[in-house]
Design an enzyme around this catalytic site. Structure first.
Site, PDB file in Angstrom:
ATOM      1  N   LYS A   1       2.192  12.767   4.554  1.00  0.00           N
ATOM      2  CA  LYS A   1       2.340  11.669   5.509  1.00  0.00           C
ATOM      3  C   LYS A   1       2.668  10.364   4.769  1.00  0.00           C
ATOM      4  CE  LYS A   1      -0.742   8.946   6.613  1.00  0.00           C
ATOM      5  NZ  LYS A   1      -1.985   8.216   6.876  1.00  0.00           N
TER       6      LYS A   1
ATOM      7  N   LYS B   1       0.834  -1.205   0.000  1.00  0.00           N
ATOM      8  CA  LYS B   1       0.000   0.000   0.000  1.00  0.00           C
ATOM      9  C   LYS B   1       0.868   1.255   0.000  1.00  0.00           C
ATOM     10  CE  LYS B   1      -3.363   2.977   0.895  1.00  0.00           C
ATOM     11  NZ  LYS B   1      -3.999   3.642  -0.230  1.00  0.00           N
TER      12      LYS B   1
END
Lengths: 293, 293, 293, 293
Positions: free
Chosen positions: A238, A169
């Site tokens: 992030k 991911k």
């Protein structure tokens, strides 16, 4: 099946609603309880505490980031409260370091754990069309498979090691960021030479780059439309930081991720955190002193 | 139509053969005359000198690089020898600087000039399925349109300024290079964490990145198969250098292109110029000290 | 004066011995007590617990990194045990985030706090010739000034905000890293063209770059001598990470630091963490495929 | 000695005047003849054509860039006109490619050739205090040594291959650019954290970085004073391009030079080419959204 759902942001709410639609008995919990209301009106039960949602066949969680996962699962004691018969399916995008810690924490407690991060924005989640990466014990996964199928267009098995789904991911999001930056730079280049970025990106997204990653972002970049954010700039920052941290952990230099970090940081320095992360294309334009349209 | 074709490398030969198949009367020229033989056997006429191919309705050229274009068109005197009734269609990928010089040289001589660089490897050219960028006078373009249609799956108009098509081609190749580098880095990242790059890239090229740019290169990168080269490393390096030069000319910083330059240079330093440019993925792996499969 | 010293690595031991030589009454503490022995033989008192060293006029600490500082000062309860009459002088190189947290923690407890990070390797510390950055309340600083003078060749006041001294230390180490990388790349460039890096760097360190930062590292780079490490590779990597984190906190892109991070990471990936951080010059050479001497 | 001097910019004029002061018989030539006037008033002879200055014991040339050197020496026919008894000393900073071509061109014609690029701004040249790199035949160099001594504080022999001196000069200028960029980034970092860049750089240039490369540029960066330019931005950009071209020729990736290129390009894009190249520090500040002082 009897399931709990923890974390009712835009993504989690959409996913939980698909579970309800598919006929599962869903108990929901969220730190701010207001977010549960629409789901309760669809038939969900409301849990006053997280551990009351972590019962039954499975509990699915879609928490915002490392801190939220740590607060609820580890420090909040949810794992300590769980029944070994309840499978925990973690959909969040988290760091490799926390992913490893979580996998170990479940193993230590004899809990069944599946990592199942997803690709797709809230509208895709609402349509039940997510691409879902799944890693964990195959027997466990097949048991909860009907739940996953209610939320995803496709399930991508990534082996038995839950952490692997998290790494994939993170690496995939890094590739998305790289696609944006490459459109940003190439778009600034053609614009500075008198070619419309819309024509340029329009052609490419119908040919060599005719794929969702490019088709979603090309019109935002060409049209300089960054609000409302589909994926907000600080979240993008992030995620690139997660890629760099994953590179750090395994000693893998990622020069493209370093450039992305600097572009996102420069975009954040402009002071508006509510733009889409594709606003980093404005940074490419500003560097070339291209004036605003 | 009566046309000439100059430059019979893998791309040019494939393109010329499609013109012949479409029933056009084609005269071919190449610096090394052997390359003309297969086309002659298909019905082309062989020109002993370049200017004998630059007659009739149009002359199409597909020369290898700036130097070859300059040698034949400018220093070799071809433009000086051409008839204003013959349209010159230039398919080569060339620098923005030379593109501007060529546009001016045609204008100075009253010659009709169309820039028509293409996306597609030789097998795509052979199938007549190229994506062709076209810029120049619309009336001229419509006159020669049947020739373009014989070679291309789609024609992408880029306005009246020929240089614009060249800039778009350069920027598109830069985006291809960026796609390769992002797969290279992300692939090394997942590999270092125990995930098979083939599984990772396989999933992405069926979902977010289901586009030719990724589908062509993902198997080469995952399988570490870099020979025979579809697009050789030195050509890739040349194209990224063209992007940097175009950025230089218009004062556009391109940090991704700078990273690509360094990755390609490091790959070239390994000493084998006959690999595909996607061999830069080995450089990403070597930096992370991942051992060869 | 009556002082404690906490943290007796190579740097701390050298600094504490200079305090003893200057006639101060020094009580020392270290997590591994063996390190205290040479100092005890010079006249230091040995404290069985950290808080027994944190009494008197001042306690100086030179702990290895954020984790050690946090363990001893905050989690270990040392600050809670301290007397407001004892000044804490913190010499460690720590993150800006921890620096801010520490400044606040002292303020909350009414403790006098001075940040005093240093430039200089252990041999410089042993000679009492450190360059010391000092930030904190001026009255407090003048009270402890004799202690600082016993350890430093020069004291560089950086204002009243302790954090400022930490930022300056981090930024200075970043500049050191950049000096190394620039010698590494330029050295590889001249070597590839047939010039001896020793001749090249020898000339520059007698002229334009005649400064300690360059004079210390040029012979290591030219001679490829990376052991024993004066400043070990993982520490260099940590310091560049601190610079990137400081840039992150204040939204300052640092492209040179990003390159340094990747070079150090690539050097770490080679598998020997005991080399000096100037071994990143081997990475520059390896990228250019320069063979080992 | 009887010498000619070709190229009377700020550097060349200062160097030629020192030759006159040392008692040599100097004949000067410059493309724009006005520049010769001050030297004629000091006693130089004025040559109407370059070849009349290229007679006697030696001709020294200090031309601005590759193009000027090529125009005068090769295309302008000066080498063809020269007497084998006259030594050519080339002080210009030129590309490695041209350096090789020139060395060959002299060898082909049996001409004695010395490459002698210099470090130092015009004021240093005027003071006769240049650092001069010298490469060529040792016998030839010792013959012209009195000329060099009249212009330089120190002569740094770089072997018999003239090109080596050019490579060293390019690599040295690259290191200067890296010193500026590292001060720019580190200065922006401390400024964003509330520390004065002047205090920060002031401390470092008295300690670890107490060398001319840093002492010259630190006050310009801290004071944001970029006019008048000591070394103009486009020249800095040209020199970094020479370093990248030298890396290209020898297959040496130079990631710091790539960052420098992008910083300089971004600074050029702001539209004022008359600033000093240390104005790239404003680019570091703008990226961090630091407001102008």
């Amino acid at each position: 099946m009897k399931v709990g759902f923890i974390g009712l942001g835009a993504m989690g709410s959409a996913m939980a609603s698909n579970l309800i639609s598919a006929g599962h008995a869903v108990t929901v919990w969220n730190r701010s309880p207001e977010a549960a209301e629409p789901l309760v009106s669809l038939g969900a039960k409301f849990a006053r505490t997280a551990d009351r949602a972590a019962q039954g066949d499975a509990v699915l969680s879609m928490l915002a980031n490392d801190q939220a996962v740590r607060d609820v699962m580890l420090d909040g004691g949810l794992l300590d409260a769980m029944d070994p018969g309840t499978v925990h399916v973690n959909h969040a995008t988290i760091s490799v370091a926390l992913a490893k810690e979580l996998a170990q924490a479940h193993a230590d407690r004899g809990l069944a754990y599946v990592a199942a991060p997803v690709f797709g924005r809230p509208d895709v989640a609402a349509a039940g069309k997510l691409n879902m990466l799944v890693a964990g014990n195959p027997g466990v996964i097949s048991r909860i498979r009907p739940l996953l199928d209610a939320m995803a267009a496709a399930i991508w098995p990534m082996g038995e090691e839950p952490t692997h789904a998290n790494v994939v991911k993170i690496a995939g999001n890094f590739m998305l960021g790289a696609a944006i930056e490459s459109m940003a730079e190439a778009g600034a280049l053609v614009e500075a030479h008198g070619v419309s970025p819309a024509d340029f990106l329009g052609m490419l997204t119908q040919t060599l780059f005719a794929a969702p990653a490019y088709k979603v972002y090309a019109p935002l970049i060409a049209g300089q439309r960054f609000k409302p954010a589909g994926f907000a700039l600080p979240l993008g920052y992030k995620d690139i930081s997660l890629a760099l941290a994953a590179g750090d952990a395994a000693r893998v230099p990622l020069p493209f991720a370093s450039v992305l970090r600097d572009s996102l940081l420069e975009t954040l320095a402009q002071g508006d955190p509510e733009v889409d992360w594709s606003a980093m294309s404005q940074t490419a334009r500003r560097r070339a002193n291209l004036t605003a349209t």
